[in-house]
Design an enzyme around this catalytic site. Sequence first.
Site, PDB file in Angstrom:
ATOM      1  N   LYS A  59       1.827   7.312   9.167  1.00  0.00           N
ATOM      2  CA  LYS A  59       1.018   7.318   7.948  1.00  0.00           C
ATOM      3  C   LYS A  59       1.825   6.776   6.770  1.00  0.00           C
ATOM      4  O   LYS A  59       3.032   7.010   6.669  1.00  0.00           O
ATOM      5  CB  LYS A  59       0.602   8.762   7.647  1.00  0.00           C
ATOM      6  N   GLY A  91      -6.649   8.625  -0.884  1.00  0.00           N
ATOM      7  CA  GLY A  91      -5.641   8.974  -1.877  1.00  0.00           C
ATOM      8  C   GLY A  91      -4.281   9.267  -1.270  1.00  0.00           C
ATOM      9  O   GLY A  91      -3.519  10.084  -1.801  1.00  0.00           O
ATOM     10  N   ASN A 147       3.613  -0.900   2.137  1.00  0.00           N
ATOM     11  CA  ASN A 147       2.182  -0.994   1.831  1.00  0.00           C
ATOM     12  C   ASN A 147       1.986  -1.342   0.357  1.00  0.00           C
ATOM     13  O   ASN A 147       2.182  -0.510  -0.522  1.00  0.00           O
ATOM     14  CB  ASN A 147       1.500   0.332   2.170  1.00  0.00           C
ATOM     15  N   CYS A 150      -2.815  -0.383  -1.113  1.00  0.00           N
ATOM     16  CA  CYS A 150      -3.698   0.780  -1.216  1.00  0.00           C
ATOM     17  C   CYS A 150      -4.541   0.729  -2.492  1.00  0.00           C
ATOM     18  O   CYS A 150      -4.002   0.676  -3.600  1.00  0.00           O
ATOM     19  CB  CYS A 150      -2.898   2.074  -1.197  1.00  0.00           C
ATOM     20  N   LYS A 187       2.301  -4.962   4.022  1.00  0.00           N
ATOM     21  CA  LYS A 187       0.852  -4.867   4.235  1.00  0.00           C
ATOM     22  C   LYS A 187       0.142  -5.369   2.985  1.00  0.00           C
ATOM     23  O   LYS A 187       0.419  -4.919   1.867  1.00  0.00           O
ATOM     24  CB  LYS A 187       0.421  -3.437   4.539  1.00  0.00           C
ATOM     25  N   GLY A 272      -8.493  -5.138  11.068  1.00  0.00           N
ATOM     26  CA  GLY A 272      -9.765  -5.121  10.359  1.00  0.00           C
ATOM     27  C   GLY A 272     -10.939  -5.339  11.289  1.00  0.00           C
ATOM     28  O   GLY A 272     -11.139  -6.437  11.796  1.00  0.00           O
TER      29      GLY A 272
END
Length: 383
Positions: A59, A91, A147, A150, A187, A272
């Site tokens: 995660k 979140g 990442n 987000c 990402k 995706g």
Amino acid sequence: LETNYRLRVRKRTTMANLKTTVGGIAIGCCIYNASGPRTGNLSQLSKIGESRAGVVLAKSATLVEQKGNPLPRYKEFPMGEFCPASINSEGLPNAGIDYYVSEEVVAGITGLSKPYFVSLSGLSLKDNLEMLDRAMKVEGISSIELNLACPNIPGKPTMAYDFEQMDAVLEAVCAHPLFNNKPLGVKLAPYFDIPHFQRAATILNKYPIKYVVCTNTIGNALVVDGENEQAMIKPKGGFGGLGGGYVKPVALANVRQFSQLLRADIDVVGVGGVTSGMDAFELILCGAKAVQIGTKHWSEGASCFTRVAGELEAIMNRKGYKSIEEFRGKLKEYSIAPKRKEKSVKEEKDSTVDYRLLFHLLLLLFPIVVAIFLARDQGYLSK
């Protein structure tokens, strides 16, 4: 003849190989999980490792534990029988970086003989650098996925759309003293305009990153429950990231664009809307070296990796591909009159001959059957 037949069958059923590399790391299967659904703890990560997934990706972590946005913050809705879609405004709920780099978690994953990737999504550059420092020091972590995509943190912009900020973050991250300890990937958010693809690629090409992941959810979508006249999720007035089937054409476009715009040594990972082996095949055809699964992992569980990998192998066997490199990035432009293969033409001719033969047999049999019934009615034939 029997020996030749056996050789043909053996070749057809064993030739597909899903091995690949991402950022220079050897992976036994090109299918693995996206950071997000069912990746928050060791139990969930272990189930991924026990499947055919080639990588176990944790995660996205923040510096300290986060509970995430108010519930309900994730909902699936149908886009068709085999193509679920999702909207979320999670979140970034996670256990914090220290959990994902802990001896317990790292040992639990590496014991499954799969590469372990850690995802970082700090709320500030300072947080990202601190997490990078901790993760780079841990033996057993194979790679870092940063990442920058987000869209669901209230008050925080999507970093991948702020090109100046993205440039500054990558410059600082790549200057970290431990940067070269492990390969780092990024990402990305989905891009839609050609100048934006080009601007992002120009920035990425400046830095020694090893791979990019295309693409995260489409931010700030809104799904409405018309029957109850309300938004489908609670946070941010119902606005959230759109995932699943609706994202697949966007993911294909992003994989294709970045495969063509980035340096040859930067790998592209596609994600995706993947629900089947054909979805994975199409992303690889557009240039992906590996394929992640998110929404379908949430609804189906870790068994989806084994199923999709098996379906991809079947497609490759049918098409005669031994490895994904034989078709990766080889998407053809549309042809108005595609040339048919000789085998297909022959099969069509054989089929036509069969139908003609059947038609002539029916013509011959019809008067005979009629004559028999007439003779029987006139009493010439006894029962």
